[in-house]
Write an enzyme that holds these catalytic residues in place. Structure first.
Site, PDB file in Angstrom:
ATOM      1  N   SER A 213     -46.315  -9.210 -52.289  1.00  0.00           N
ATOM      2  CA  SER A 213     -46.228 -10.384 -51.431  1.00  0.00           C
ATOM      3  C   SER A 213     -47.618 -10.969 -51.212  1.00  0.00           C
ATOM      4  O   SER A 213     -48.624 -10.254 -51.260  1.00  0.00           O
ATOM      5  CB  SER A 213     -45.609 -10.021 -50.080  1.00  0.00           C
ATOM      6  OG  SER A 213     -46.546  -9.304 -49.315  1.00  0.00           O
ATOM      7  N   LYS A 214     -47.629 -12.255 -51.001  1.00  0.00           N
ATOM      8  CA  LYS A 214     -48.898 -12.949 -50.843  1.00  0.00           C
ATOM      9  C   LYS A 214     -49.651 -12.409 -49.622  1.00  0.00           C
ATOM     10  O   LYS A 214     -50.861 -12.224 -49.639  1.00  0.00           O
ATOM     11  CB  LYS A 214     -48.634 -14.448 -50.699  1.00  0.00           C
ATOM     12  CG  LYS A 214     -49.897 -15.245 -50.524  1.00  0.00           C
ATOM     13  CD  LYS A 214     -49.811 -16.589 -51.195  1.00  0.00           C
ATOM     14  CE  LYS A 214     -51.155 -17.260 -51.138  1.00  0.00           C
ATOM     15  NZ  LYS A 214     -51.202 -18.350 -50.196  1.00  0.00           N
ATOM     16  N   ARG A 215     -48.860 -12.134 -48.577  1.00  0.00           N
ATOM     17  CA  ARG A 215     -49.481 -11.655 -47.343  1.00  0.00           C
ATOM     18  C   ARG A 215     -50.254 -10.364 -47.596  1.00  0.00           C
ATOM     19  O   ARG A 215     -51.371 -10.182 -47.146  1.00  0.00           O
ATOM     20  CB  ARG A 215     -48.383 -11.430 -46.297  1.00  0.00           C
ATOM     21  CG  ARG A 215     -48.838 -11.546 -44.880  1.00  0.00           C
ATOM     22  CD  ARG A 215     -47.677 -11.643 -43.895  1.00  0.00           C
ATOM     23  NE  ARG A 215     -46.379 -11.245 -44.412  1.00  0.00           N
ATOM     24  CZ  ARG A 215     -45.901 -10.003 -44.389  1.00  0.00           C
ATOM     25  NH1 ARG A 215     -46.605  -9.026 -43.876  1.00  0.00           N
ATOM     26  NH2 ARG A 215     -44.706  -9.743 -44.861  1.00  0.00           N
TER      27      ARG A 215
END
Ligand code: GLU
Length: 294
Positions: A213-215
């Site tokens: 995930s980007k986070r």
């Protein structure tokens, strides 16, 4: 199959971020499936989320898909199809399949309206090409919100309407969408659309088996991160194909044409696939050497 017996698939990215490598893998599996069946590959920009969608992200997605070597037979943008969704919403309300619901907006103490699907509360079973029979009891879902207003339809509704109107025969997408499928089947049944065949692809995981995930993983989840590092497009295509699929032989280096011939949806596995940058670098060296031989 569509009425004419042709396979029709779609790639439906949301332009709310740069092209994610998982979305690129979904594009590839759709493309391979369409090509090996002489079918159609549709690109649809799912941009109903006005706050988060941007033209820059859309451009990044189109550029990266083109760079990878994909071309599409039809192109749509959901933001340009509001009238179509409005028409269906009105019909659904008139026929009692959906209703306008006045609801408290917590923060403002105000009342707002949303449109909800009247859930028939039933068990739904569908056959997934990868996961076999999947069953859900829709009672747990309540009356699903399908639009913020008549002019602001939401993803489940727009996706189902478009899949029906575009004659999509196979919905091939990430496993993260599997819980959306029973919701979307309820909407299909409400509008009298036929059910496509589903194939939910295994998630792509980081080396610690967490979801990419980007986070958590930053820019390395975007395809352009690898493009900017100088990885060849054919290497990315090759490596993405191995994320969730294997040919059942020792062969690991494939061109796109070879993948079109060899790929087999029946050999896509259910378990998550680990993204390994070292393996990608190895595949890239192989393709780099091949490109020098030519
Ligand atoms: N817009 C959705 C996404 O980007 C598409 C999901 C689907 O394929 O239905 O994840």
């Amino acid at each position: 199959m569509s009425d004419s017996g042709t396979v029709v698939v779609r790639m439906a990215p949301s332009p709310t971020g740069k092209l994610h490598i998982g979305t690129a893998r979904t594009a590839l599996f759709n493309y391979l499936y369409a090509k090996q069946n002489g079918g159609k590959f549709i690109l649809r920009i799912d941009d109903t989320d006005k706050e988060r969608s941007t033209k820059e992200f859309e451009q990044n997605i189109l550029d990266d898909l083109t760079w990878l070597g994909f071309s599409w037979d039809e192109f749509y943008r959901q933001s340009e199809r509001t009238d179509i969704y409005l028409d269906h919403l009105k019909k659904m309300i008139d026929s009692g399949h959906a209703y306008v619901s006045k609801e408290e907006v917590k923060e403002e103490g105000d009342r707002a309206e949303v449109i909800r699907l009247k859930n028939p509360n039933k068990k739904i079973a569908f056959d997934d090409l990868i996961r076999g029979q999947v069953e859900f009891d829709t009672t747990e879902l309540g009356d699903i919100v399908i639009a913020k207003s008549l002019e602001e339809p939401l993803y489940h509704l727009t996706s189902v309407i478009d899949d029906a109107l575009m004659g999509i025969t196979h919905v091939i997408r990430g496993e993260d969408h599997i819980s959306n499928t029973p919701r979307q089947i309820l909407i299909q049944e409400a509008i009298g659309a036929s059910r496509p065949i589903y194939a939910h692809l295994p998630l792509i995981l980081a080396s610690d088996r967490s979801k990419l995930s980007k986070r958590k993983h930053g820019e390395s989840v975007a395809l352009s991160y690898y493009r900017e590092q100088g990885i060849l497009p054919q290497s990315i295509i090759n490596y993405l194909a191995l994320l969730g699929w294997n040919p059942g032989t020792d062969q690991e280096v494939f061109t796109l044409d070879e993948l079109i011939k060899t790929f087999d949806m029946k050999r896509v596995h259910k378990g998550g696939a680990i993204f390994d940058e070292k393996k990608l670098a190895w595949v890239n060296r192989k393709h780099y050497n091949l490109s020098k031989v030519k």
